[in-house]
Write an enzyme that holds these catalytic residues in place. Structure first.
Site, mmCIF file in Angstrom:
data_model
loop_
_atom_site.group_PDB
_atom_site.id
_atom_site.type_symbol
_atom_site.label_atom_id
_atom_site.label_comp_id
_atom_site.label_asym_id
_atom_site.label_seq_id
_atom_site.Cartn_x
_atom_site.Cartn_y
_atom_site.Cartn_z
ATOM 1 N N LYS A 1 0.844 -1.204 0.000
ATOM 2 C CA LYS A 1 0.000 0.000 0.000
ATOM 3 C C LYS A 1 0.874 1.247 0.000
ATOM 4 O O LYS A 1 1.546 1.536 0.984
ATOM 5 C CB LYS A 1 -0.915 0.038 1.220
ATOM 6 N N GLU B 1 10.174 0.655 10.411
ATOM 7 C CA GLU B 1 11.164 1.720 10.180
ATOM 8 C C GLU B 1 10.446 3.023 10.487
ATOM 9 O O GLU B 1 9.585 3.440 9.715
ATOM 10 C CB GLU B 1 11.620 1.743 8.724
ATOM 11 N N CYS C 1 13.438 10.378 7.156
ATOM 12 C CA CYS C 1 13.355 9.833 8.514
ATOM 13 C C CYS C 1 14.694 9.937 9.238
ATOM 14 O O CYS C 1 14.743 10.114 10.441
ATOM 15 C CB CYS C 1 12.867 8.406 8.481
ATOM 16 N N GLU D 1 9.991 15.387 15.862
ATOM 17 C CA GLU D 1 10.446 15.331 14.473
ATOM 18 C C GLU D 1 9.635 16.350 13.668
ATOM 19 O O GLU D 1 8.414 16.244 13.574
ATOM 20 C CB GLU D 1 10.169 13.903 13.971
#
Ligand code: NAI
Length: 784
Positions: free
Chosen positions: A190, A263, A297, A394
């Site tokens: 997906k 992850e 990331c 973040e």
């Protein structure tokens, strides 16, 4: 329009946009998209719009996958699995080569499509994303070819559900699909709702190269589609995205037996020492936080600069910032493109405004923002307090924080002061210093004098709340293989505890023959509850064991935390202690056998003898289970180092009370972990007999801690504890589900250990050691 003399004066580039005609033609020819299931596109269902973030223009309408679509895709993948997994590795390799070659043929098309869909500069899609996609497919074609030889006895996991984010849409697809297919799995992938288009183009390529139908299925949609895929009949979930969603997936898959890799996010340090090549490091910042608009990331989002050069560094960084070109992502000279979606842009703006409100000073590039589209001028913060929101959260945008440090120790402390642990970048011309810091930073990837380099040949993945599992290299292939199956053995149910207060003993006298205490920080401790429970053997009650509670577990974790020196000891040192432990156990072999006999162990002599041999085995492995050097494309050696997790929780089987415990503790401590173990609930006394063996073996206090009592209650506290980094659980399916669900808090790594014949070969081996370690990939400049 600038004149020629203006251009000569400024040395500025004119616009040089890449043509998008071919891609737009393709999009309009396709019309609305359905899903790609069983080798063909389904008719479009309910659709959502996909827009170009640089202009806001509509690019396509794509279907919102529901449960039925996901089920159909999973069914197709399941049907395709037997044939695909039984193909020879060579045949699978040929399909992967074909995919790689077709990607290369369509490199320009895919780069333009990705840039239109995501907003990232064409320079990046053309020079980084798409070439890395081809590289990943080629590399894994190689693994398919060699699978039987390199991973003997292992097979595919089965049907893999893969959920990817929007920051590197096609690259993340390749990272997921290439190893899965190489290892003989079939997939349902997906893509992210903001960026589904290159995945759909990839589906066309799958059909073009004649990939058997059902091997790759693509279902588009949002988080609900992702959640449906997580809940579907798949054997593995591989996810890349936010820590928040990763946590939800950890909970949703708890107890299902689905293999899981995550992850997740990061807040990665970028450490610049005074002796660094300052211009190199400034250029590093460009790649660390302004690459892909900071939507990376592993972005180096926390710049830590040594005090002495902070002024110069900030000056040069500001000058460099002023030279960044923001604008049309299709323009070949654009450095900073668009933010993926207005929703993300709003998120960045909010966080940045909050950071400023909390006192941080924003230095932003003096860019002219285009009149439409989602753009954010890159920059960095100074004057950032550690508690400022932008120090912790973040941002996932082109804004870093810049703070200073004085000493290497302080740099390491600041670097590790985060719940994440994805990556780190260390800049120094002093190799001793750089490698010393690389060793001490808690991150899955460390770049020395470099940043944000990726390669199919090296593993990538995080520590702590950045997730678990690795993508790339040998480690990444392993994530798509099932382990050699273990013959699971039913275990005896834990007995109901008969509790009572621990009798007070007059000084120097044990009140009843055996009242075992807990073992915490190298000392015997009374349980906090003040209670003990009766331990029954063949002839009735044979002793009492301390009734451990939450408080004891917390004390034990604290003691284990303090014993961090064990993780820094050399393998040789740890081996010496384990040999000593083995010898001391051997000296008391007969005594342990007698105790085991009275506890009701069926093969007491064999159990002790095997435990002794196992201690020698793990002593031998302590300085031999080492890492690898990966060959990557750039001029680096990538050191793949197995590192201990830190504090591990271990809930032991009810049977084989001595051997079950040592089979799990020994590999964990051999690798440098400290352990809090809950021994067999039914027969804890051979574990408590070990205290003296530990004491006489130079095992530092706190390396092994033992808390007796109700296994599943104690395991629950361990699984939920934020300072426990990994948890092994041997017990019931309900217990395993509980442990996995509780582990979601700090996303600790869990292993459901099958109860097995602990006397046999399945009770020991390298598998235990690799479960006791996580790989750190350190990129060190080499050659050229
Ligand atoms: P996200 O984690 O929601 O999206 C990533 C993928 O997960 C998408 O395909 C999404 O459809 C899917 N998803 C969402 N909810 C799901 C669920 N409950 N079950 C299964 N799949 C689900 O990330 P989002 O909302 O797009 O971005 C939010 C923040 O997440 C970013 O600002 C950034 O901080 C972080 N992020 C981190 C990424 C990374 O590479 N580590 C990538 C994308 C976002």
């Amino acid at each position: 329009m600038p004149s020629v003399s203006d251009i000569l004066e400024t040395m500025d580039y004119g616009p040089a946009p890449e043509a998008a005609g071919e891609v737009l033609k393709w999009l309009s020819a396709r019309g609305d998209f359905g899903h790609y299931i069983n080798g063909r596109f389904t008719p479009p269902g309910t659709t959502f719009e996909v827009r170009n973030p640089a202009t806001g223009d509509l690019l396509a309408r794509v279907s919102q996958g529901g449960e039925a679509d996901v089920a159909a895709a999973v069914k197709a993948a399941r049907a395709a699995l037997p044939r695909w997994s039984k193909l020879s590795g060579h045949d699978r390799a040929r399909h992967l080569y074909a995919l790689a070659r077709h990607i290369q043929k369509r490199e320009r098309f895919l780069a333009v499509l990705e840039t239109l869909d995501n907003g990232k500069p064409i320079r990046e899609t053309r020079d980084i994303d798409v070439p890395l996609v081809a590289r990943h497919l080629y590399h894994h074609a190689g693994w398919a070819e060699m699978l039987a030889e390199e991973f003997p006895g292992q097979g595919p996991v089965g049907v893999c559900g893969q959920i990817i984010p929007w920051n590197f849409p096609l690259l993340m697809l390749a990272w997921k699909i290439a190893p899965a297919l190489a290892a003989g799995n079939t997939v349902v992938l997906k893509p992210a709702e903001y960026t589904p288009l290159t995945a759909l183009a990839f589906a066309e390529i799958c059909a073009e190269v004649g990939l058997p139908k059902g091997v790759v299925n693509i279902v588009t949609g949002d988080g609900a589609t992702g959640a449906a895929l997580v809940a579907a009949d798949v054997d593995k979930i591989a996810f890349t995205g936010s820590t928040e969603v990763g946590r939800a997936i950890r909970k949703a898959t708890a107890g299902t037996g689905k293999k899981l890799t995550l992850e997740l996010g990061g807040k990665s340090p970028f450490i610049v020492f005074a002796d660094a090549d300052i211009d190199g490091a400034v250029e590093g910042v460009v790649d660390a936080i302004w690459f892909n608009q900071g939507q990376v990331c592993c972005a180096g989002s926390r710049i830590l600069v040594q005090e002495g050069i902070a002024g110069t560094f900030t000056e040069r960084l500001t000058a460099r910032l002023g030279k960044l070109r923001l604008g049309d992502p299709l323009d070949k000279s654009t450095d900073i493109g668009a933010i993926v979606d207005p929703v993300q842009l709003a998120r960045i703006r909010d966080l940045v405004a909050q950071g400023q409100a909390e006192g941080a000073v924003l230095h932003q590039a003096p860019c002219q923002l285009p009149s439409r589209g989602s753009f954010f001028a890159p920059g960095f913060f100074t004057n950032v307090a550690p508690a400022n929101i932008v120090s912790e959260v973040e941002i996932f945008g082109p804004v870093a924080t810049l703070t200073t440090f004085r000493t290497p120790d302080e740099a390491v402390e600041l670097a590790n002061n985060t719940r994440y642990g994805l990556a780190a970048s260390v800049w120094s011309e002093n190799i001793n210093l750089a490698l010393d810091v690389a060793a001490r930073v808690k991150a899955g990837v460390v770049w020395v004098n470099a940043t944000n380099i990726f390669d199919a040949g090296a593993g990538f993945g995080g520590y702590r709340e950045s997730g678990f599992g690795r993508e790339g290299g040998r480690e990444g292939v392993g994530e798509y293989l099932s382990e050699a199956p273990v013959k699971a053995k039913a275990e005896s149910a834990p007995v109901t505890l008969e509790t009572g207060p621990v009798p007070e003993a007059p000084a120097g006298v044990e009140p009843i023959d055996r009242t075992a205490k807990l073992y915490i920080g190298g000392a015997q401790k009374r349980p906090d509850s003040g209670y003990s429970y009766a331990v029954r053997g063949k002839g009735g009650v044979i002793g009492l064991a301390g009734l451990g509670s939450r408080k004891d577990i917390r004390n034990a974790v604290e003691a284990a935390h303090k014993a961090a020196g064990w993780g820094r000891a050399t393998g040789h040192n740890r081996a010496q202690v384990l040999y000593y432990l083995a010898e001391n156990l051997a000296a008391r072999e007969a005594e342990f056998a007698l105790r085991l006999k009275s506890a009701g162990s069926p093969k007491p002599a064999e159990e002790v003898a095997t435990a002794i041999r196992r201690a020698f085995y793990y002593a031998a492995q302590a300085d031999k289970f080492d890492g690898a050097v990966h060959a990557t494309k750039s001029a680096h050696v990538t050191l793949a180092m197995p590192e201990p997790f830190g504090v591990m929780g271990i809930a032991c089987p009810t049977d084989a009370p001595l051997l079950g415990l040592l089979s799990l503790i020994l590999p964990a401590i051999a690798m440098g972990n400290r352990v809090v173990a809950v021994p067999s609930q039914n027969m804890p006394l051979s574990a408590t007999d070990l205290y003296q063996v530990f004491d006489t073996s130079d095992l530092p206090g706190g390396v092994v801690n033992i808390v007796t009592g109700p296994r599943d209650d104690l395991a629950k506290t361990l699984a939920a504890h934020d300072d426990v980094a990994a948890m092994w659980y041997c017990g019931s399916p309900e217990g395993a589900r509980m442990v996995e669900a509780e582990s979601a808090g700090n996303l600790k790594v869990t292993w459901r250990v099958q109860n097995r014949d602990w006397l046999g070969a399945e009770g020991q081996g390298r598998g235990f050691l690799s479960r006791a370690t996580q790989i750190k990939n350190i990129w060190v400049p080499y050659g050229e």
